[in-house]
Design an enzyme around this catalytic site. Structure first.
Site, PDB file in Angstrom:
ATOM      1  N   ASP A  73       0.855  -1.185   0.000  1.00 32.18           N
ATOM      2  CA  ASP A  73       0.000   0.000   0.000  1.00 32.18           C
ATOM      3  C   ASP A  73       0.894   1.240   0.000  1.00 32.18           C
ATOM      4  O   ASP A  73       2.055   1.187  -0.420  1.00 32.18           O
ATOM      5  CB  ASP A  73      -0.970  -0.036   1.185  1.00 32.18           C
ATOM      6  CG  ASP A  73      -2.303   0.651   0.867  1.00 32.18           C
ATOM      7  OD1 ASP A  73      -2.364   1.885   0.958  1.00 32.18           O
ATOM      8  OD2 ASP A  73      -3.273  -0.064   0.530  1.00 32.18           O
ATOM      9  N   LYS A 156      -3.979  -1.252  -6.967  1.00 28.67           N
ATOM     10  CA  LYS A 156      -5.020  -0.541  -6.228  1.00 28.67           C
ATOM     11  C   LYS A 156      -4.877   0.944  -6.524  1.00 28.67           C
ATOM     12  O   LYS A 156      -3.804   1.522  -6.325  1.00 28.67           O
ATOM     13  CB  LYS A 156      -4.870  -0.802  -4.733  1.00 28.67           C
ATOM     14  CG  LYS A 156      -5.823   0.001  -3.852  1.00 28.67           C
ATOM     15  CD  LYS A 156      -5.550  -0.281  -2.383  1.00 28.67           C
ATOM     16  CE  LYS A 156      -6.330   0.643  -1.465  1.00 28.67           C
ATOM     17  NZ  LYS A 156      -6.016   0.397  -0.024  1.00 28.67           N
ATOM     18  N   ASP A 158      -6.164   4.492  -5.517  1.00 25.97           N
ATOM     19  CA  ASP A 158      -6.833   5.235  -4.455  1.00 25.97           C
ATOM     20  C   ASP A 158      -7.334   6.577  -4.978  1.00 25.97           C
ATOM     21  O   ASP A 158      -7.120   6.933  -6.142  1.00 25.97           O
ATOM     22  CB  ASP A 158      -5.868   5.419  -3.284  1.00 25.97           C
ATOM     23  CG  ASP A 158      -6.559   5.348  -1.930  1.00 25.97           C
ATOM     24  OD1 ASP A 158      -7.757   5.666  -1.848  1.00 25.97           O
ATOM     25  OD2 ASP A 158      -5.884   4.985  -0.938  1.00 25.97           O
ATOM     26  N   GLY A 193     -15.275   7.105  -7.081  1.00 26.87           N
ATOM     27  CA  GLY A 193     -16.681   6.820  -7.300  1.00 26.87           C
ATOM     28  C   GLY A 193     -16.998   5.411  -6.838  1.00 26.87           C
ATOM     29  O   GLY A 193     -16.216   4.747  -6.160  1.00 26.87           O
ATOM     30  N   ARG A 211     -14.309  -0.370  -4.059  1.00 25.00           N
ATOM     31  CA  ARG A 211     -14.686  -0.152  -2.679  1.00 25.00           C
ATOM     32  C   ARG A 211     -16.108   0.389  -2.607  1.00 25.00           C
ATOM     33  O   ARG A 211     -16.479   1.324  -3.313  1.00 25.00           O
ATOM     34  CB  ARG A 211     -13.717   0.825  -2.025  1.00 25.00           C
ATOM     35  CG  ARG A 211     -12.408   0.182  -1.618  1.00 25.00           C
ATOM     36  CD  ARG A 211     -12.549  -0.625  -0.346  1.00 25.00           C
ATOM     37  NE  ARG A 211     -12.843   0.262   0.753  1.00 25.00           N
ATOM     38  CZ  ARG A 211     -11.916   0.950   1.390  1.00 25.00           C
ATOM     39  NH1 ARG A 211     -10.644   0.864   1.050  1.00 25.00           N
ATOM     40  NH2 ARG A 211     -12.266   1.742   2.379  1.00 25.00           N
ATOM     41  N   ASP A 215     -12.995   3.384   4.937  1.00 26.54           N
ATOM     42  CA  ASP A 215     -11.961   2.476   5.416  1.00 26.54           C
ATOM     43  C   ASP A 215     -12.448   1.700   6.639  1.00 26.54           C
ATOM     44  O   ASP A 215     -13.100   2.249   7.534  1.00 26.54           O
ATOM     45  CB  ASP A 215     -10.709   3.252   5.793  1.00 26.54           C
ATOM     46  CG  ASP A 215      -9.964   3.779   4.579  1.00 26.54           C
ATOM     47  OD1 ASP A 215     -10.365   3.447   3.451  1.00 26.54           O
ATOM     48  OD2 ASP A 215      -8.986   4.524   4.759  1.00 26.54           O
TER      49      ASP A 215
END
Length: 362
Positions: A73, A156, A158, A193, A211, A215
């Site tokens: 990450d 991923k 973000d 989005g 997602r 979180d």
């Protein structure tokens, strides 16, 4: 027999539904399974953690159960936490060599040599979640090429940093770049989005998972809040496209055994990607078998191949107890718990302590 949530490798059966059109890159035919650095380490990691985690996943049964991704990450770039992410004169992001002295490509090569896959990370906006900039906005082509050169199997993306574009063209650009690269890259959309509050039909056309929630955190309240964002979304989950209420927090210390089981069960039944978020290198075995009269047989086992460890079992895992009497099966020694925990003492690699636990009291 009951086992602690720290060691049991569970297999999640993908329950899929028909529905919306999805990004057809041939990937994520079942919900992606693996591990991510964020929930336990945040940005406080180095290459040693990833080398060690890959070894553990390949050897402890997780790989055999279907876990395959080792995901990094935020924090891998040069200049992490300085406010300035360092790029070279042609716009390519530089790797933090203090954290990765052997380089990321060598690490990814090792991960691949174990039959596992590498997941990388970026932010679609102008800055990363910690404020470092520039992130990927305006550098999408360089970053996609860089991640492909690393050998990334998942990325991923973000959304902490703002962009002048809407989310739809932003994610479409990333999907196009990876598809044109010739390398199969699973795309994980994190908050560009597609949360329950701003879901749109374009979401599964540019990502393999997205997602749905904020979180997660290692608390029962957050664990229960996140899958609530899946209500009414089942029709969108299908091979190649999955709702993602964030990664698992099992093993990070704040959930009871029953809560951890419920957490995992909810992610399985909703076909949410089971991505572990604990420190895999510190997983140790605790097995407990209920006996008559509220007694227990308990084995504390150090499964590590080299490290001396002390294993601790909170009595709350057994019941609402403040203390218990212990009989060591191997030494014959009798004792009582010190506080509301059972401790193994320092165990050598592959060693075990076996207790008969009785006369527990509240």
């Amino acid at each position: 027999m009951v086992a602690s949530n720290a060691v049991v490798v569970l297999i999640c059966i993908a329950l899929s539904a028909g529905g919306a059109f999805a990004l057809e890159n041939g990937l994520a035919r079942t919900p992606p399974m693996g591990w991510s650095s964020w929930n336990h380490f945040h940005r406080n990691y180095n290459e040693t953690i990833f080398w060690a985690t890959a070894r553990v996943m390949a050897a402890n049964g997780m790989k055999d159960a279907g876990y395959e991704f080792i995901n990094i990450d935020g924090g891998w770039w040069a200049g992490s936490d300085t406010g300035h992410a360092q790029r070279n004169s042609t716009g390519y992001m530089q790797v933090n060599m203090d954290k990765f002295p052997r380089g990321i490509p060598r690490l990814v090569g090792f991960v691949h040599s174990l039959g596992l896959k590498w997941g990388h990370y970026t932010d679609a906006g102008k800055h990363f979640c910690n404020g470092d900039s520039p992130a990927s906005y305006g550098y999408e082509e360089q970053d996609a090429k860089l991640f492909v050169s690393f050998g990334a199997d998942m990325v991923k993306i973000d959304a902490c940093g703002s962009t002048p574009e809407d989310h739809e063209p932003t994610m479409a650009k990333w999907a196009r770049l990876f598809n044109e690269s010739g390398r199969p890259v699973l795309i994980s959309n994190c908050h560009n989005g597609c949360q329950t509050s701003d879901w749109s039909s374009w979401c599964p056309t540019s990502a393999n998972m997205w997602r749905t929630s904020g979180d997660i955190a290692s608390s029962w309240k957050r664990v229960m809040a996140n899958p609530g964002t899946l209500v009414g979304r089942g029709e969108y989950g299908k091979p190649g496209a999955w709702n993602d209420p964030d990664f698992l927090v099992i093993g990070n210390g704040d959930l009871s055994l029953d809560e951890a089981r419920a957490h995992f069960s909810l992610w399985c039944v909703t076909s949410s990607p089971p991505i572990a978020g604990n420190d895999l290198t510190q997983m140790t075995a605790v097995w407990a078998k209920p006996l008559p009269n509220w007694d227990y047989g308990v084995v504390l086992f150090n499964s590590d191949d080299s490290q001396l460890q002390e294993i601790i079992l909170p009595l709350s895992k057994l019941g609402p107890f403040r203390g218990c009497y212990l009989h060591d099966i191997w030494t014959g020694k009798d004792s009582r718990t010190s506080g509301a925990v059972i401790k193994s003492g320092h165990l050598a690699s592959h060693a075990a302590t076996f207790y008969y636990v009785s006369r527990c009291y509240s």
